[in-house]
Design a protein around this motif. Structure first.
Motif, mmCIF file in Angstrom:
data_model
loop_
_atom_site.group_PDB
_atom_site.id
_atom_site.type_symbol
_atom_site.label_atom_id
_atom_site.label_comp_id
_atom_site.label_asym_id
_atom_site.label_seq_id
_atom_site.Cartn_x
_atom_site.Cartn_y
_atom_site.Cartn_z
ATOM 1 N N ASP A 9 19.099 7.716 23.595
ATOM 2 C CA ASP A 9 18.373 7.502 22.372
ATOM 3 C C ASP A 9 18.340 6.002 22.474
ATOM 4 O O ASP A 9 17.885 5.366 21.400
ATOM 5 N N THR A 10 18.986 5.221 23.160
ATOM 6 C CA THR A 10 18.994 3.964 23.093
ATOM 7 C C THR A 10 17.771 3.213 23.238
ATOM 8 O O THR A 10 17.009 3.387 24.246
ATOM 9 N N ALA A 11 17.087 2.532 22.411
ATOM 10 C CA ALA A 11 16.009 1.721 22.460
ATOM 11 C C ALA A 11 15.366 1.241 21.000
ATOM 12 O O ALA A 11 16.201 1.097 20.241
ATOM 13 N N VAL A 12 14.231 0.323 21.168
ATOM 14 C CA VAL A 12 13.862 -0.241 19.854
ATOM 15 C C VAL A 12 12.892 0.833 19.045
ATOM 16 O O VAL A 12 11.823 1.545 20.019
ATOM 17 N N TYR A 13 13.064 1.301 18.099
ATOM 18 C CA TYR A 13 12.350 1.932 17.178
ATOM 19 C C TYR A 13 11.454 1.534 16.282
ATOM 20 O O TYR A 13 11.765 0.601 15.826
ATOM 21 N N SER A 14 10.214 2.023 16.438
ATOM 22 C CA SER A 14 9.139 1.274 15.569
ATOM 23 C C SER A 14 8.172 2.497 14.835
ATOM 24 O O SER A 14 8.205 3.583 15.342
ATOM 25 N N CYS A 15 8.077 2.141 13.801
ATOM 26 C CA CYS A 15 7.089 2.984 12.922
ATOM 27 C C CYS A 15 5.638 2.686 13.062
ATOM 28 O O CYS A 15 5.450 1.375 13.289
ATOM 29 N N ALA A 16 4.791 3.379 12.652
ATOM 30 C CA ALA A 16 3.263 2.924 12.910
ATOM 31 C C ALA A 16 2.398 4.013 11.946
ATOM 32 O O ALA A 16 3.083 5.193 11.842
ATOM 33 N N THR A 17 1.537 3.774 11.639
ATOM 34 C CA THR A 17 0.563 4.620 10.881
ATOM 35 C C THR A 17 -0.864 4.593 11.423
ATOM 36 O O THR A 17 -1.397 3.707 12.168
ATOM 37 N N THR A 18 -1.492 5.757 11.072
ATOM 38 C CA THR A 18 -2.858 5.987 11.280
ATOM 39 C C THR A 18 -3.366 6.960 10.219
ATOM 40 O O THR A 18 -2.632 7.863 9.663
ATOM 41 N N VAL A 68 0.758 -1.226 -0.017
ATOM 42 C CA VAL A 68 0.004 0.073 -0.006
ATOM 43 C C VAL A 68 0.710 1.292 0.044
ATOM 44 O O VAL A 68 2.019 1.180 0.360
ATOM 45 N N THR A 69 0.288 2.356 -0.309
ATOM 46 C CA THR A 69 1.069 3.715 -0.184
ATOM 47 C C THR A 69 0.644 4.417 1.276
ATOM 48 O O THR A 69 -0.254 4.005 1.699
ATOM 49 N N PHE A 70 1.519 5.169 1.315
ATOM 50 C CA PHE A 70 1.142 6.129 2.805
ATOM 51 C C PHE A 70 0.123 7.190 2.448
ATOM 52 O O PHE A 70 -0.021 7.793 3.434
ATOM 53 N N SER A 71 -0.276 7.351 1.176
ATOM 54 C CA SER A 71 -1.184 8.461 1.305
ATOM 55 C C SER A 71 -2.258 8.430 1.929
ATOM 56 O O SER A 71 -2.939 7.444 2.325
ATOM 57 N N GLY A 72 -2.444 9.591 2.554
ATOM 58 C CA GLY A 72 -3.771 9.956 3.502
ATOM 59 C C GLY A 72 -3.447 9.290 4.898
ATOM 60 O O GLY A 72 -4.357 9.340 5.693
ATOM 61 N N TYR A 73 -2.153 9.067 5.411
ATOM 62 C CA TYR A 73 -1.859 8.541 6.578
ATOM 63 C C TYR A 73 -0.644 9.471 7.281
ATOM 64 O O TYR A 73 -0.036 10.128 6.764
ATOM 65 N N VAL A 74 -0.757 9.383 8.568
ATOM 66 C CA VAL A 74 0.358 9.970 9.362
ATOM 67 C C VAL A 74 1.249 8.841 9.728
ATOM 68 O O VAL A 74 0.695 7.656 10.100
ATOM 69 N N ILE A 75 2.478 8.924 9.638
ATOM 70 C CA ILE A 75 3.401 8.013 9.841
ATOM 71 C C ILE A 75 4.325 8.201 10.999
ATOM 72 O O ILE A 75 4.707 9.578 11.066
ATOM 73 N N GLY A 76 4.230 7.756 12.280
ATOM 74 C CA GLY A 76 4.886 8.213 13.434
ATOM 75 C C GLY A 76 6.117 6.908 13.650
ATOM 76 O O GLY A 76 6.048 5.966 13.426
ATOM 77 N N TRP A 77 6.985 7.672 14.438
ATOM 78 C CA TRP A 77 8.165 6.707 14.922
ATOM 79 C C TRP A 77 7.882 6.985 16.410
ATOM 80 O O TRP A 77 7.997 8.176 16.963
ATOM 81 N N PHE A 78 8.186 5.936 17.037
ATOM 82 C CA PHE A 78 8.142 5.852 18.496
ATOM 83 C C PHE A 78 9.310 4.958 18.762
ATOM 84 O O PHE A 78 10.034 4.316 18.167
ATOM 85 N N ARG A 79 9.694 5.035 20.186
ATOM 86 C CA ARG A 79 10.938 4.160 20.945
ATOM 87 C C ARG A 79 10.567 3.652 22.004
ATOM 88 O O ARG A 79 9.465 4.475 23.035
ATOM 89 N N GLN A 80 11.070 2.588 22.509
ATOM 90 C CA GLN A 80 10.775 2.201 23.871
ATOM 91 C C GLN A 80 12.112 1.650 24.397
ATOM 92 O O GLN A 80 12.614 0.577 23.838
#
Length: 128
Positions: free
Chosen positions: A90-99, A27-39
């Motif tokens: 900044d050490t963490a697991v970085y994940s991307c997510a969409t909404t 799929v494309t990202f069109s119409g979405y917000v893509i976020g980066w999070f870390r834990q």
């Protein structure tokens, strides 16, 4: 549902840089917000940065503002996170997510619970 794959994590010395990439499958990202999070271990998941794919607007957590840059690559259909001046915090697991980009509230996109699809995450380790 969008399937996301992160890449680019690794081990870097303090002061160094890494570039993470988030790719969408099928799929494309069109119409979405893509976020980066870390834990980080023992800590809650925290917002890092987000981009509205269609509008191009971006937002950052205070802790990374000025050091990290989120961008989109239309040709590759990826969202990248350029991380400079990295430190041990900044050490963490970085994940991307969409909404879907439905809310006009910036705060809405700071909350991980508002994101629907997630990647598996990529480890970033900064040695001091």
């Amino acid at each position: 549902q969008v399937q996301l794959v992160e890449s680019g994590g690794g081990l870097v010395q303090a002061g160094g840089s890494l570039r993470l990439s988030c790719a969408a499958s099928g799929v494309t990202f069109s119409g979405y917000v893509i976020g980066w999070f870390r834990q980080a271990p023992g800590q809650e998941r925290e917002f890092v940065a987000a981009i509205n794919w269609s509008a191009g607007g971006t937002t950052y957590a205070d802790s990374v503002n000025g050091r990290f840059t989120i961008s989109r690559d239309n040709a590759k259909n990826t969202v990248d996170l350029q991380m400079n001046s990295l430190n041990a915090e900044d050490t963490a697991v970085y994940s991307c997510a969409t909404t879907p980009a439905r809310s006009s509230s910036r705060d809405y996109y700071y909350r991980w619970s508002n994101y629907l699809s997630w990647g598996q995450g990529t480890q970033v380790t900064v040695s001091s």
